[in-house]
Design a protein around this motif. Structure first.
Motif, PDB file in Angstrom:
ATOM      1  N   TYR A  25      36.988  32.672  43.798  1.00  0.00           N
ATOM      2  CA  TYR A  25      37.013  33.389  45.072  1.00  0.00           C
ATOM      3  C   TYR A  25      37.048  32.401  46.250  1.00  0.00           C
ATOM      4  CZ  TYR A  25      36.042  37.185  48.340  1.00  0.00           C
ATOM      5  OH  TYR A  25      36.129  38.107  49.357  1.00  0.00           O
ATOM      6  N   MET A  35      44.181  37.192  43.428  1.00  0.00           N
ATOM      7  CA  MET A  35      43.777  38.236  42.494  1.00  0.00           C
ATOM      8  C   MET A  35      42.333  38.669  42.716  1.00  0.00           C
ATOM      9  SD  MET A  35      46.562  38.728  40.992  1.00  0.00           S
ATOM     10  CE  MET A  35      45.990  39.949  39.830  1.00  0.00           C
ATOM     11  N   THR A  36      41.545  37.847  43.387  1.00  0.00           N
ATOM     12  CA  THR A  36      40.184  38.238  43.752  1.00  0.00           C
ATOM     13  C   THR A  36      40.119  38.807  45.159  1.00  0.00           C
ATOM     14  OG1 THR A  36      39.607  36.036  44.604  1.00  0.00           O
ATOM     15  CG2 THR A  36      39.259  36.429  42.259  1.00  0.00           C
ATOM     16  N   ASN A  37      41.122  38.482  45.992  1.00  0.00           N
ATOM     17  CA  ASN A  37      41.197  38.994  47.367  1.00  0.00           C
ATOM     18  C   ASN A  37      42.660  38.978  47.802  1.00  0.00           C
ATOM     19  OD1 ASN A  37      41.013  39.691  50.033  1.00  0.00           O
ATOM     20  ND2 ASN A  37      39.867  37.872  50.666  1.00  0.00           N
ATOM     21  N   HIS A 164      51.538  44.514  38.690  1.00  0.00           N
ATOM     22  CA  HIS A 164      51.078  44.530  40.077  1.00  0.00           C
ATOM     23  C   HIS A 164      52.067  43.861  41.024  1.00  0.00           C
ATOM     24  CE1 HIS A 164      49.831  40.226  39.934  1.00  0.00           C
ATOM     25  NE2 HIS A 164      49.530  40.498  38.681  1.00  0.00           N
ATOM     26  N   ARG A 180      47.500  45.253  47.277  1.00  0.00           N
ATOM     27  CA  ARG A 180      48.200  45.099  46.001  1.00  0.00           C
ATOM     28  C   ARG A 180      48.238  46.454  45.305  1.00  0.00           C
ATOM     29  NH1 ARG A 180      45.471  41.494  44.186  1.00  0.00           N
ATOM     30  NH2 ARG A 180      46.893  39.749  44.540  1.00  0.00           N
ATOM     31  N   LYS A 182      49.008  48.624  41.811  1.00  0.00           N
ATOM     32  CA  LYS A 182      48.903  48.367  40.381  1.00  0.00           C
ATOM     33  C   LYS A 182      49.353  49.580  39.574  1.00  0.00           C
ATOM     34  CE  LYS A 182      45.106  44.987  40.423  1.00  0.00           C
ATOM     35  NZ  LYS A 182      43.711  44.708  39.990  1.00  0.00           N
ATOM     36  N   ASP A 259      44.411  47.385  45.266  1.00  0.00           N
ATOM     37  CA  ASP A 259      43.456  46.373  45.728  1.00  0.00           C
ATOM     38  C   ASP A 259      43.647  46.198  47.231  1.00  0.00           C
ATOM     39  OD1 ASP A 259      42.920  46.033  43.052  1.00  0.00           O
ATOM     40  OD2 ASP A 259      43.902  44.074  42.898  1.00  0.00           O
ATOM     41  N   SER A 275      36.890  42.195  49.783  1.00  0.00           N
ATOM     42  CA  SER A 275      37.928  42.834  48.984  1.00  0.00           C
ATOM     43  C   SER A 275      37.336  43.963  48.157  1.00  0.00           C
ATOM     44  CB  SER A 275      38.619  41.821  48.061  1.00  0.00           C
ATOM     45  OG  SER A 275      37.732  41.338  47.069  1.00  0.00           O
ATOM     46  N   LEU A 277      38.630  45.929  44.605  1.00  0.00           N
ATOM     47  CA  LEU A 277      39.617  45.767  43.537  1.00  0.00           C
ATOM     48  C   LEU A 277      39.547  46.916  42.545  1.00  0.00           C
ATOM     49  CD1 LEU A 277      38.950  41.973  42.731  1.00  0.00           C
ATOM     50  CD2 LEU A 277      40.531  42.924  44.433  1.00  0.00           C
ATOM     51  N   ASP A 278      40.686  47.266  42.002  1.00  0.00           N
ATOM     52  CA  ASP A 278      40.799  48.291  40.953  1.00  0.00           C
ATOM     53  C   ASP A 278      40.269  49.640  41.404  1.00  0.00           C
ATOM     54  OD1 ASP A 278      42.152  47.079  38.748  1.00  0.00           O
ATOM     55  OD2 ASP A 278      40.384  45.839  38.398  1.00  0.00           O
TER      56      ASP A 278
END
Length: 456
Positions: A25, A35-37, A164, A180, A182, A259, A275, A277-278
């Motif tokens: 991160y 992918m983390t933010n 993604h 993002r 997905k 995301d 962030s 995510l998912d």
């Protein structure tokens, strides 16, 4: 036999991770930061991950007990250790096994300060709460008067591919926002949550016979995508592999998610990021099988059973097993990140990539990060202190200290090196436990290889 069964239950706890990627991160020299933010910074103009090796991660551990807690040293009494472990573990302790493999990951910057990324990764996630009452019942038996809750049984498991596409936009020299989209392609899914039921033991009677009584029971196990495994004996290896490929690449149950993330500079030194995510779901309608065991029995109003010999009657008459095919929806485990850091020792070398004018770059950062992840019984949390340093254009390191449900002594280290346009990194958690992994309650390893390019 009883000891072996309980050891198996306790060892299933060994294998836990909350998928917290605190070492990646805010590392803006690596593509995996996105992918983390998705609103994170990028210090490069293009990247191409090495297929299947762009990012590999695996984690294992325990929130309630370690292997050493059970087996201990040579002079340790296993039975005593099991007793102590069953006392210390609660029904909120849990275990999981996770891995993630990036199959494809590409990114590029356009001429309008946008950075785009596209890719596919495979993810496995098996999660279960420790069934404490069931373990106690297996260990102690039903000779004592006690009500055992079957609701302790709660688990989820899935294997899926994630397709993604993301974009990060620099609104100003102080603000980046990213999104993002997905598409989830489920391979397997199994879940059993919100189970209900009691196993009541009234203790030993006058003739020293215990009287276990099942009362209200409603246990539901939902599955999808398991048909190839259940019918593996009737399928050739080629047919089985073909079915798995079809399910992994949009040929089975499909879902959608998103995301969101941002980076904001409070001033020339302080930066905050966040962030989610998912935020998504999967609809399961293909190859769905749901197994249900339910019923109700009240021994005080039934004369068919001898209270001292409950097996003398037809207890099965009051409970039924069903196999259903009803579609269901599974929600992805949402993850939240937030951080603040302070940059110092300004980098005096000229910028070699396109960044907003006026944004300073620093060789060192100290920061604080919070992480949360949604699970069936609530969120799990982690807090991280970090220090990172850019030693040169080709070498970067990050050191972290994390406190979470598993440990208050989690020291992690990430090292990243670049050779021309080729970059590799290695990250590991819980370094203090590596000399004796049997005592470790959590361990994580991540590695990645990619090509990174700068235009300037």
């Amino acid at each position: 036999m009883k000891t072996g069964w309980v050891i198996l239950l306790l060892l299933t706890v060994f294998g836990i991770s909350a998928q917290n990627k605190q070492l990646l991160y805010n590392v803006n020299s690596l593509p995996q930061n996105l992918m983390t933010n998705p609103g994170g910074e990028t210090r490069f103009d293009m990247h191409a991950g090495l297929p299947f090796f762009s990012h590999l991660s695996f984690s294992a551990g325990s929130s309630g007990v370690s292997m050493y807690d059970i087996f201990g040293g040579k002079e340790s009494d296993v039975n005593e250790n099991i007793n102590n472990s069953l006392i210390s573990i609660t029904d909120k302790d849990f275990f999981s096994v996770r891995d993630q493999i990036e199959l494809v990951f590409l990114g590029w910057r356009d001429n309008s300060q946008n950075y785009f990324s596209v890719g596919v990764y495979q993810e496995t996630d098996v999660f279960a709460y420790f069934p404490k009452d069931i373990a106690v019942l297996a260990w102690e038996g039903n000779q004592n008067q006690k009500n055992f809750h079957l609701s302790d049984l709660a688990f989820t498991g899935e294997v899926l591919n994630v397709f993604h596409f993301g974009a990060t936009h620099y609104f100003s020299e102080d603000l980046n926002i990213g999104v993002r989209g997905k598409v989830y392609s489920s391979v397997f899914n199994v879940r059993s949550v919100d189970n209900k039921g009691d196993f009541f033991s009234s203790g030993s009677s006058a003739n020293n016979v215990s009287r276990p009584i099942l009362r209200k029971v409603d246990i539901l196990v939902k599955t999808s995508g398991l048909d190839p495994l259940l019918n593996s004996e009737t399928m050739t290896d080629k047919e089985l592999l073909g079915q798995f490929k079809s399910q992994a690449f949009l040929g089975g149950n499909i879902g959608f998610g998103i995301d969101l993330g941002f980076t904001y500079f409070l001033d020339k030194h302080y930066r905050i990021t966040g962030s989610i995510l998912d935020l998504g779901m999967i609809s399961h309608s293909e190859d769905v099988k749901t197994f249900r065991y339910s019923g109700e029995f009240d021994a005080t109003s039934q004369s068919t059973l001898d209270p001292d010999h409950p097996d003398s009657g037809e207890l099965g008459e009051y409970f039924q097993e069903e196999e259903l095919g009803d579609p269901y929806v599974s929600f992805r485990p949402v993850k939240l990140n937030a951080s603040i850091d302070y940059g110092f020792e300004e980098e005096l070398e000229p910028c070699k990539c396109r960044e907003p004018i006026g944004r300073r770059r620093y060789l060192n950062h100290v920061g604080f990060q919070l992480f949360s992840m949604k699970r069936p019984k609530g969120f799990v949390h982690a807090a991280t202190l970090s220090f990172d340093r850019k030693f040169s254009d080709n070498f970067f390191g990050k050191l972290t200290y994390t406190a979470d449900a598993f440990s208050f002594s989690n020291i992690g280290l990430l090292l990243s090196g670049r050779f021309s346009n080729f970059n590799l990194y290695l990250a590991a958690d819980n370094l203090l436990d590596y000399p004796n992994l049997a005592k470790a309650r959590n361990a994580s390893v991540q590695v990645g290889f990619q090509f990174i390019f700068n235009k300037g």
